[in-house]
Design a protein around this motif. Structure first.
Motif, mmCIF file in Angstrom:
data_model
loop_
_atom_site.group_PDB
_atom_site.id
_atom_site.type_symbol
_atom_site.label_atom_id
_atom_site.label_comp_id
_atom_site.label_asym_id
_atom_site.label_seq_id
_atom_site.Cartn_x
_atom_site.Cartn_y
_atom_site.Cartn_z
ATOM 1 N N VAL A 103 0.827 -1.215 0.000
ATOM 2 C CA VAL A 103 0.000 0.000 0.000
ATOM 3 C C VAL A 103 0.863 1.267 0.000
ATOM 4 N N LYS A 104 1.853 1.289 0.879
ATOM 5 C CA LYS A 104 2.693 2.485 1.004
ATOM 6 C C LYS A 104 3.414 2.806 -0.301
ATOM 7 N N ALA A 105 3.865 1.771 -0.996
ATOM 8 C CA ALA A 105 4.564 1.995 -2.257
ATOM 9 C C ALA A 105 3.612 2.585 -3.289
ATOM 10 N N ARG A 106 2.374 2.106 -3.265
ATOM 11 C CA ARG A 106 1.370 2.615 -4.201
ATOM 12 C C ARG A 106 1.045 4.066 -3.925
ATOM 13 N N GLN A 107 1.135 4.443 -2.659
ATOM 14 C CA GLN A 107 0.823 5.826 -2.308
ATOM 15 C C GLN A 107 1.987 6.754 -2.607
ATOM 16 N N GLY A 108 3.113 6.190 -3.063
ATOM 17 C CA GLY A 108 4.246 7.025 -3.435
ATOM 18 C C GLY A 108 5.260 7.239 -2.327
ATOM 19 N N ALA A 109 5.171 6.473 -1.225
ATOM 20 C CA ALA A 109 6.123 6.647 -0.119
ATOM 21 C C ALA A 109 7.546 6.346 -0.588
ATOM 22 N N LYS A 110 8.508 7.029 0.012
ATOM 23 C CA LYS A 110 9.929 6.851 -0.312
ATOM 24 C C LYS A 110 10.362 5.400 -0.145
ATOM 25 N N ALA A 111 11.222 4.935 -1.050
ATOM 26 C CA ALA A 111 11.693 3.552 -0.966
ATOM 27 C C ALA A 111 12.908 3.461 -0.053
ATOM 28 N N GLU A 112 12.737 3.873 1.202
ATOM 29 C CA GLU A 112 13.851 3.822 2.148
ATOM 30 C C GLU A 112 13.430 3.112 3.426
ATOM 31 N N PRO A 113 14.094 2.001 3.754
ATOM 32 C CA PRO A 113 13.737 1.312 4.999
ATOM 33 C C PRO A 113 14.091 2.167 6.207
ATOM 34 N N VAL A 114 13.409 1.893 7.310
ATOM 35 C CA VAL A 114 13.663 2.652 8.537
ATOM 36 C C VAL A 114 14.234 1.715 9.606
ATOM 37 N N THR A 274 1.017 -3.915 10.040
ATOM 38 C CA THR A 274 0.548 -2.607 9.581
ATOM 39 C C THR A 274 1.152 -2.332 8.200
ATOM 40 N N ASP A 275 0.579 -1.362 7.492
ATOM 41 C CA ASP A 275 1.084 -1.007 6.166
ATOM 42 C C ASP A 275 2.559 -0.604 6.225
ATOM 43 N N SER A 276 2.926 0.139 7.277
ATOM 44 C CA SER A 276 4.323 0.575 7.390
ATOM 45 C C SER A 276 5.250 -0.607 7.632
ATOM 46 N N GLN A 277 4.812 -1.528 8.498
ATOM 47 C CA GLN A 277 5.644 -2.709 8.769
ATOM 48 C C GLN A 277 5.829 -3.550 7.501
ATOM 49 N N ARG A 278 4.748 -3.690 6.759
ATOM 50 C CA ARG A 278 4.830 -4.489 5.533
ATOM 51 C C ARG A 278 5.786 -3.851 4.533
ATOM 52 N N TYR A 279 5.663 -2.539 4.384
ATOM 53 C CA TYR A 279 6.508 -1.839 3.412
ATOM 54 C C TYR A 279 7.970 -1.939 3.833
ATOM 55 N N ASP A 280 8.216 -1.801 5.129
ATOM 56 C CA ASP A 280 9.579 -1.869 5.617
ATOM 57 C C ASP A 280 10.190 -3.253 5.382
ATOM 58 N N ALA A 281 9.408 -4.303 5.695
ATOM 59 C CA ALA A 281 9.906 -5.667 5.468
ATOM 60 C C ALA A 281 10.171 -5.871 3.972
ATOM 61 N N TRP A 282 9.286 -5.362 3.154
ATOM 62 C CA TRP A 282 9.384 -5.476 1.695
ATOM 63 C C TRP A 282 10.677 -4.817 1.196
ATOM 64 N N LEU A 283 10.941 -3.602 1.713
ATOM 65 C CA LEU A 283 12.130 -2.867 1.278
ATOM 66 C C LEU A 283 13.412 -3.562 1.739
ATOM 67 N N LYS A 284 13.355 -4.176 2.933
ATOM 68 C CA LYS A 284 14.566 -4.826 3.439
ATOM 69 C C LYS A 284 14.837 -6.159 2.735
ATOM 70 N N CYS A 285 13.811 -6.775 2.174
ATOM 71 C CA CYS A 285 14.053 -7.939 1.315
ATOM 72 C C CYS A 285 14.675 -7.460 0.012
ATOM 73 N N ARG A 286 14.154 -6.353 -0.463
ATOM 74 C CA ARG A 286 14.588 -5.801 -1.742
ATOM 75 C C ARG A 286 16.061 -5.389 -1.674
#
Ligand code: ADP
Ligand code: ZN
Ligand code: ZN
Length: 718
Positions: A103-114, A274-286
């Motif tokens: 979801v976060k990626a679709r909304q245009g959030a930065k591709a940077e893990p936290v 949560t959407d943020s947790q999913r995006y973060d896990a996604w980015l760290k796999c990437r």
């Protein structure tokens, strides 16, 4: 500089079966496929995905407003996979990308893990025993964290640790929060693989770097997980990543914990995050910082820097198939992805699907078998119990009640399996025969106690129990049939001193409850478990010595052509919970139809015997895996409109090598006030099926208020 300005082909997050061309405008760099861009669309602005760069376009072009990513967020292999998904499942590409992107990626959030929040024990925990003496949940969370080491916040749910109790522990200064991520490491294992395990491990490791699909068919308790762990360890040592797909993370925290213990850290991806947790896990796999990802269905679409192996555990499980939107099978996509990346894929199960075993038979997949339980444990013995003419109490015959008593008296645990929640599936007027039905669906209402009400298991509407029969005014009702609540009530009354745990969708809203129940059962004292198929999900219950399947017939009699396969898998899986410890187990199968051919094959020759006879039946009935199948479904609030649209769809689907069944109303024609119809398309050759579905996509039939969809390789036909 290109002589002509580049044309950028963009997929938009809309259910449209086409892409859109845009001009590059004054942007200096041409964005590669996989880059997010913001573009004007109609009167709005949307985040789209570049899928190609073209020389020219026949359309008048609007201009890209903003290029979001400097580097493509999706690697070329994922863009290719998205295109393949759109083609194979005949689904709009924009909607496919919507499924692939968090979801976060679709909304245009930065591709940077936290940096994530990580929990660990405090430096000084000397007063833990006193501080936790009267807080068992906190104690359990504390012990778990002690055993696992520092654990990221996003992983708590998958490991069965309650965040609430950690907050309480934080207040007591027994745990602390940091941002120091737990390290990945491959820890040595004390387990010596059996010869069968060693052979399977060797075969898979021998194919690292190849696109080979291995089927690990191992009886329950044969140590499949140990095979996965050893393969992953080797992949990690070579610096690559591993992906493990599991049916339901929340139901199997034990499994996740085993991976955690072996690899120091693992990441999970599942719907509870949560959407943020999913995006973060996604980015760290990437970016390669996560090495082992354990996830449910959608994790098969995650990005990886350098993936080395994909493991699909319980590959037969229905949850790997998405039943709405992009109707993909995560198992099949895993195999495809393995081929695209030239890496091995491991499909593991005690009860592989008919499709997978047919691929083995045709030599496409390699077959690795684990026929023995580890540590010399025996497989449980089956015992068919003919209940025709028997008086059942709580769905249990007098004979079986005695057996349950004997096992409990001997200090063992008992598991009663009945795949129906609620108290009774039918409420019937004993005067006129009226039955309670849902006003919005073509189904009967299930009688529930606690709370006392009638419930529809399809639309979830609830109604009070009527005092008088709406048809004849009498007030004598009978409750027909048995669900988990009724069995629970009976067994509680008969064994008041024995703790009973009911496990079904109604009791297991929270992971914590399930985890607490399983922890209590693991203590090993006599206990009764009553539950639905949730109990069949790979739990390790070493003290269960009696498994009772209360109603073996239900599954075998359903109209769906896959019903016998599902019923056999369930019986074998739930039976596999018996005798996993030091004491041997037995399995009772209650049936009104002891001569049922499927059941006989299963009892007499095990799962492979069942598969053999089921294969012949499927072949002569011309059903998958011997033909390719797709279903076109339509639904609307009008009874005829959906059927009418499917008639028009059928006109585009006729042809050489194709067979159509329907259109016809679905077996449960009305659900939540929507009328549903379906059309089955069968083809000997898969190519013909795809060509026909392409024609349907082209024709794109429409009718007011009718929604229709294509389901390729559907699991449910009823
Ligand atoms: P499956 O996944 O096939 O049901 P598991 O991998 O869960 O089986 O193994 C069941 C139990 O046996 C686990 O507790 C596991 O640690 C243990 N085990 C696995 N392999 C071996 C082995 N080679 N020797 C001894 N114990 C083993
Ligand atoms: Zn009546
Ligand atoms: Zn309903």
């Amino acid at each position: 500089m290109p002589s002509q300005p580049a044309v950028i082909e963009v997929a938009l997050p809309r259910p449209l079966r086409r892409t859109f061309d845009y001009a590059l405008g004054q942007h200096a760099l041409v964005p590669s496929p996989g880059t997010r861009v913001r573009v004007p669309f109609g009167r709005s602005h949307v985040v789209g995905m570049v899928v190609d760069v073209l020389d020219s376009s026949p359309h008048e072009l609007k201009t890209i407003e903003h290029i979001i990513d400097e580097e493509p967020i999706l690697s070329p292999d994922l863009v290719d996979l998205a295109r393949w998904l759109a083609g194979y499942y005949h689904h709009p590409i924009g909607d496919v990308l919507k499924t692939v992107m968090p979801v976060k990626a679709r909304q245009g959030a930065k591709a940077e893990p936290v940096d994530e929040v990580v929990w660990r024990l405090a430096a000084d925990t000397t007063n833990a025993d006193t501080a936790l003496a009267r807080a068992p949940t906190q104690r359990a969370s504390f012990d778990r964290l002690h055993q696992l080491g520092p654990t990221a916040d996003a992983e708590l749910a998958a490991l069965g640790i309650s965040r609430q109790s950690l907050l309480a522990l934080l207040a007591k200064e027994l745990v602390e929060r940091t941002t120091v991520a737990p390290p990945y490491e491959v820890r040595a294992s004390a387990i010596e693989p059996t010869p069968e395990q060693a052979a399977a491990i060797g075969a898979i490791l021998g194919s690292l770097g190849d696109a080979a699909t291995h089927v690990v068919e191992g009886v329950t308790g044969s140590g499949k997980t140990e095979v996965y762990l050893r393969v992953i360890a080797e992949v990690l040592r070579s610096g690559r990543q591993a992906l493990v797909l599991v049916p339901e993370i929340a139901l199997t925290p034990q499994t996740t914990a085993r991976f955690r213990e072996r690899f120091g850290a693992t990441a999970t991806l599942h719907s509870g995050m949560t959407d943020s947790q999913r995006y973060d896990a996604w980015l760290k796999c990437r970016n390669g910082s996560h090495k082992v990802l354990i996830g449910t269905r959608s994790a098969v679409l995650a990005p990886f820097a350098d993936l080395g192996v994909i493991i699909v555990d319980e590959e037969h499980d229905g949850s790997f198939k998405q039943t709405e939107g992009l109707r993909y099978s995560a198992r099949d996509v895993a195999v495809k992805r393995g081929q695209m990346l030239s890496i091995p894929v491991v499909l593991g199960s005690a009860t592989p699907s008919m499709e997978t075993l047919e691929n083995v038979r045709r030599g496409r997949y390699r077959h690795l078998r684990l026929t023995q339980r580890v540590a010399g444990r025996s497989m449980p013995g089956y015992r068919v119990s003919d209940i025709r003419g028997e008086r059942l109490d709580g769905g249990i015959s007098a004979h079986l009640h005695r057996a349950i008593g004997a096992h409990l008296d001997a200090g063992n645990q008992v598991l009663a399996f009945i795949n129906r929640r609620g108290y009774a599936p039918v409420l019937l007027c004993s005067d006129c025969g009226w039955q309670a039905e849902c006003d919005h669906c073509d189904v009967k209402l299930t009688y529930h106690r606690l709370p006392r009400q009638l419930r529809c298991h399809h639309c979830d509407r609830r109604r009070p129990i009527p005092r008088k029969c709406p048809s004849c005014g009498a007030s004598d009702f009978v409750l027909v049939g048995t669900g988990t609540q009724r069995t629970e009530e009976t067994l509680r009354t008969r064994h008041p001193g024995v703790p009973l745990y009911r496990i079904d969708r109604d009791t297991t809203r929270s992971t914590r409850r399930l985890e607490a129940d399983l922890a209590a059962v693991a203590e090993g004292k006599p206990a009764i478990l009553v539950g639905t198929q949730m109990l069949a999900k790979g739990h390790h219950l070493p003290n269960v010595t009696l498994v009772a399947v209360l109603d073996a017939d239900g599954g075998f009699l359903s109209p769906d052509f896959r019903a016998p396969e599902r019923a056999a898998q369930l019986i074998v899986q739930v039976a596999g919970r018996a005798g996993r410890g030091d004491r041997p187990g037995e399995v009772w199968i209650q049936t009104f139809d002891p001569d049922n051919a499927n059941l006989r094959a299963l009892i007499e020759s095990g799962y492979s015997g069942f598969v053999e006879s089921e294969r012949l039946r499927r072949e002569s009935a011309v059903m998958p895996p011997f033909v390719s199948l797709a279903i076109v479904r339509a639904e609307s609030s009008s009874e005829t409109a959906a059927l009418e649209l499917l008639r028009r769809a059928a006109d585009t689907l006729t042809g050489e090598g194709l067979e159509l069944l329907g259109p016809a109303p679905a077996p449960i024609a009305r659900r939540a006030d929507r009328y549903r119809s379906q059309l089955l398309l069968l083809a000997r050759r898969r190519r013909d099926l795809h060509l026909a579905l392409n024609r349907l996509e082209q024709a794109d039939p429409r009718a007011g208020g009718v929604r229709w969809s294509i389901d390729v390789d559907p699991l449910d036909t009823a």
